[in-house]
Design an enzyme around this catalytic site. Structure first.
Site, PDB file in Angstrom:
ATOM      1  N   CYS A 137      -6.395 -27.773  11.723  1.00 45.16           N
ATOM      2  CA  CYS A 137      -7.447 -28.794  11.771  1.00 45.16           C
ATOM      3  C   CYS A 137      -6.944 -30.192  11.412  1.00 45.16           C
ATOM      4  CB  CYS A 137      -8.600 -28.411  10.857  1.00 45.16           C
ATOM      5  SG  CYS A 137      -9.448 -26.921  11.418  1.00 45.16           S
ATOM      6  N   CYS A 167      -6.655 -27.388   6.888  1.00 47.74           N
ATOM      7  CA  CYS A 167      -5.604 -26.434   7.269  1.00 47.74           C
ATOM      8  C   CYS A 167      -4.642 -27.098   8.260  1.00 47.74           C
ATOM      9  CB  CYS A 167      -6.221 -25.169   7.866  1.00 47.74           C
ATOM     10  SG  CYS A 167      -6.579 -25.299   9.629  1.00 47.74           S
ATOM     11  N   ASP A 179      -8.364  -7.199   0.896  1.00 50.28           N
ATOM     12  CA  ASP A 179      -7.396  -7.436   1.964  1.00 50.28           C
ATOM     13  C   ASP A 179      -8.059  -7.004   3.256  1.00 50.28           C
ATOM     14  OD1 ASP A 179      -6.900  -4.379   1.499  1.00 50.28           O
ATOM     15  OD2 ASP A 179      -5.885  -4.845   3.368  1.00 50.28           O
ATOM     16  N   CYS A 203     -11.902 -29.503   7.420  1.00 44.01           N
ATOM     17  CA  CYS A 203     -10.958 -28.443   7.035  1.00 44.01           C
ATOM     18  C   CYS A 203      -9.561 -29.050   6.931  1.00 44.01           C
ATOM     19  CB  CYS A 203     -10.967 -27.316   8.063  1.00 44.01           C
ATOM     20  SG  CYS A 203      -9.709 -26.053   7.751  1.00 44.01           S
ATOM     21  N   HIS A 241      -5.656 -21.201  10.508  1.00 43.48           N
ATOM     22  CA  HIS A 241      -6.989 -21.683  10.148  1.00 43.48           C
ATOM     23  C   HIS A 241      -7.800 -20.573   9.489  1.00 43.48           C
ATOM     24  CE1 HIS A 241     -10.955 -23.520  10.250  1.00 43.48           C
ATOM     25  NE2 HIS A 241     -11.362 -22.328  10.679  1.00 43.48           N
ATOM     26  N   ASP A 279       0.864  -1.180   0.000  1.00 42.55           N
ATOM     27  CA  ASP A 279       0.000   0.000   0.000  1.00 42.55           C
ATOM     28  C   ASP A 279       0.900   1.229   0.000  1.00 42.55           C
ATOM     29  OD1 ASP A 279       0.921   0.319   2.499  1.00 42.55           O
ATOM     30  OD2 ASP A 279      -0.987   0.071   3.506  1.00 42.55           O
ATOM     31  N   SER A 280       0.308   2.400  -0.198  1.00 47.55           N
ATOM     32  CA  SER A 280       1.128   3.585  -0.483  1.00 47.55           C
ATOM     33  C   SER A 280       1.639   4.284   0.752  1.00 47.55           C
ATOM     34  CB  SER A 280       0.290   4.580  -1.269  1.00 47.55           C
ATOM     35  OG  SER A 280      -0.758   5.056  -0.443  1.00 47.55           O
ATOM     36  N   GLY A 314      -0.342   6.119   2.432  1.00 43.05           N
ATOM     37  CA  GLY A 314      -1.319   7.204   2.620  1.00 43.05           C
ATOM     38  C   GLY A 314      -2.226   6.951   3.809  1.00 43.05           C
TER      39      GLY A 314
HETATM   40 ZN    ZN Z   1      -8.850 -25.411   9.792  1.00 43.58          ZN
END
Ligand code: ZN
Length: 375
Positions: free
Chosen positions: A314, A311, A271, A309, A340, A89-90, A92
């Protein structure tokens, strides 16, 4: 270069090709403010949780360790050991939200560092120079982020200055990209639409910046206190004014529901600090709503955060174990929750892309929103 692959209603499915690889959109960028995702998450971790773009912060890296230091070490990609796209990002937004005693002039902003109070000047040329030193894939234009309650007169003047600053950013980036010692001579520039909650100012500004033929366009100054309905109203007005054959980035947004609504209005890039910030506090996202792992009811719960899940949290650990780590203030507890949550966001974006590809975005959005409201 952005390729619009498919539209489903107003939702766009795109592919953005950069010097650091291809970004499939819609995409959620994972926020690493000072070149690290808060919660002890490394770039090696990002490779395992479907991260496409890492986002770092110009102002923070300029203050510490200094963009000259990062340049001497070969740029941000080498510094962090991340070879995929990075958006900076700038500065700013931080200059206007964090810095003390600032003075806005036509040339830029004079302010004091929030770390040690030393005087800093940042204008369009300085922001571009810093981002060129960091050598990110995508640089953001330096803009003013006026308060969302600023009056019409202030907002009109501010937006006009932001347009003049944007033209200076474009010129300066072209100059920097042509220098022999520039680390990334293919750096791209996104312009930022401002105008608070005044639809007419937003629309006029969007039309002006659309003429500059930039690599992408962001909508800034939203999710700063206005209601979700107001934000959606502004997106309904502004997104159609921005070029459809370029990526559209909604800065700092948001909840999973905000993202689904914005994709439905044609936004490509997102974002937000929510998944990492909430994760550090033991709040985790699931398809059945948010959970607070500090809650006593998880003390003996040997299931993963979300069944099915994939991840790193998990796959290996239970709610009871992660709750214990959080209560014992072990860093691993935070880390697992952040991993997660980012995986949840990145996977949702993958599902969104698949749904648009299949022409089923509306059904997907409805199902996802209904599921998340269960708890
Ligand atoms: Zn997870």
């Amino acid at each position: 270069m952005y390729e619009l692959l498919k539209k489903d209603g107003r939702a766009k499915r795109g592919r953005f090709t950069t010097v650091h690889g291809v970004i499939e959109t819609p995409v959620f960028m994972n926020v690493g403010t000072v070149a690290a995702i808060k919660g002890a998450v490394s770039t090696d971790d990002l490779r395992g949780i479907k991260t496409q773009v890492e986002l770092s912060n110009t102002y923070h890296l300029h203050v510490r360790p200094g963009d000259e230091v990062v340049k001497k070490l070969g740029g941000l990609h080498k510094f962090m050991n991340w070879d995929k796209p990075i958006l900076t990002d700038s500065g700013g937004f931080q200059v206007f939200s964090l810095a003390k005693l600032r003075k806005i002039k036509e040339e830029g902003v004079h302010f004091n560092s929030h770390i040690d109070g030393h005087k800093i000047f940042m204008g369009p040329e300085q922001s571009m120079q810093i981002q060129s030193n960091l050598a990110s894939t995508i640089a953001m234009a330096f803009d003013e982020c006026p308060s969302s309650v600023a009056d019409r007169k202030y907002m009109t003047n501010s937006v006009e200055r932001t347009t003049r600053w944007l033209k200076r950013c474009k010129e300066e980036m072209a100059r920097l990209n042509s220098l022999p010692d520039t680390i990334n001579p293919h750096q791209m520039l996104f312009g930022i639409n401002q105008g608070g909650i005044y639809e007419d100012i937003r629309i006029a500004h969007a039309q002006q910046i659309a003429e500059l033929n930039l690599d992408g366009y962001a909508v800034g100054g939203l999710a700063v206190g206005e209601s979700h309905e107001e934000m959606y109203r502004i997106l309904d007005a502004v997104v159609p004014q921005l070029p459809e054959n370029k990526p559209t980035y909604l800065m700092g947004v948001g909840t999973p529901a905000n993202i689904l609504e914005a994709v439905d209005r044609g936004v490509d890039f997102f974002d937000c600090v929510y998944p990492s910030r909430n994760g550090r506090h033991g709040h985790v996202y699931t398809n059945h709503g948010k959970m607070n792992l500090f809650n006593a009811k998880y003390e003996l719960d040997d299931r993963p955060i979300e069944e099915g899940c994939n991840c790193p949290a998990c796959r290996s650990y239970s709610r009871a174990y992660i709750r214990h780590l959080l209560k014992a203030k072990e860093m691993l507890g935070m880390r697992l929750c952040v991993l997660h949550n980012l995986y949840f966001y990145n996977t949702m974006m993958e599902e969104i892309r698949d749904a648009i590809d299949a022409g089923e975005f509306q059904a997907y959005k409805k199902r996802k929103l209904e599921g998340m409201e269960q708890k």
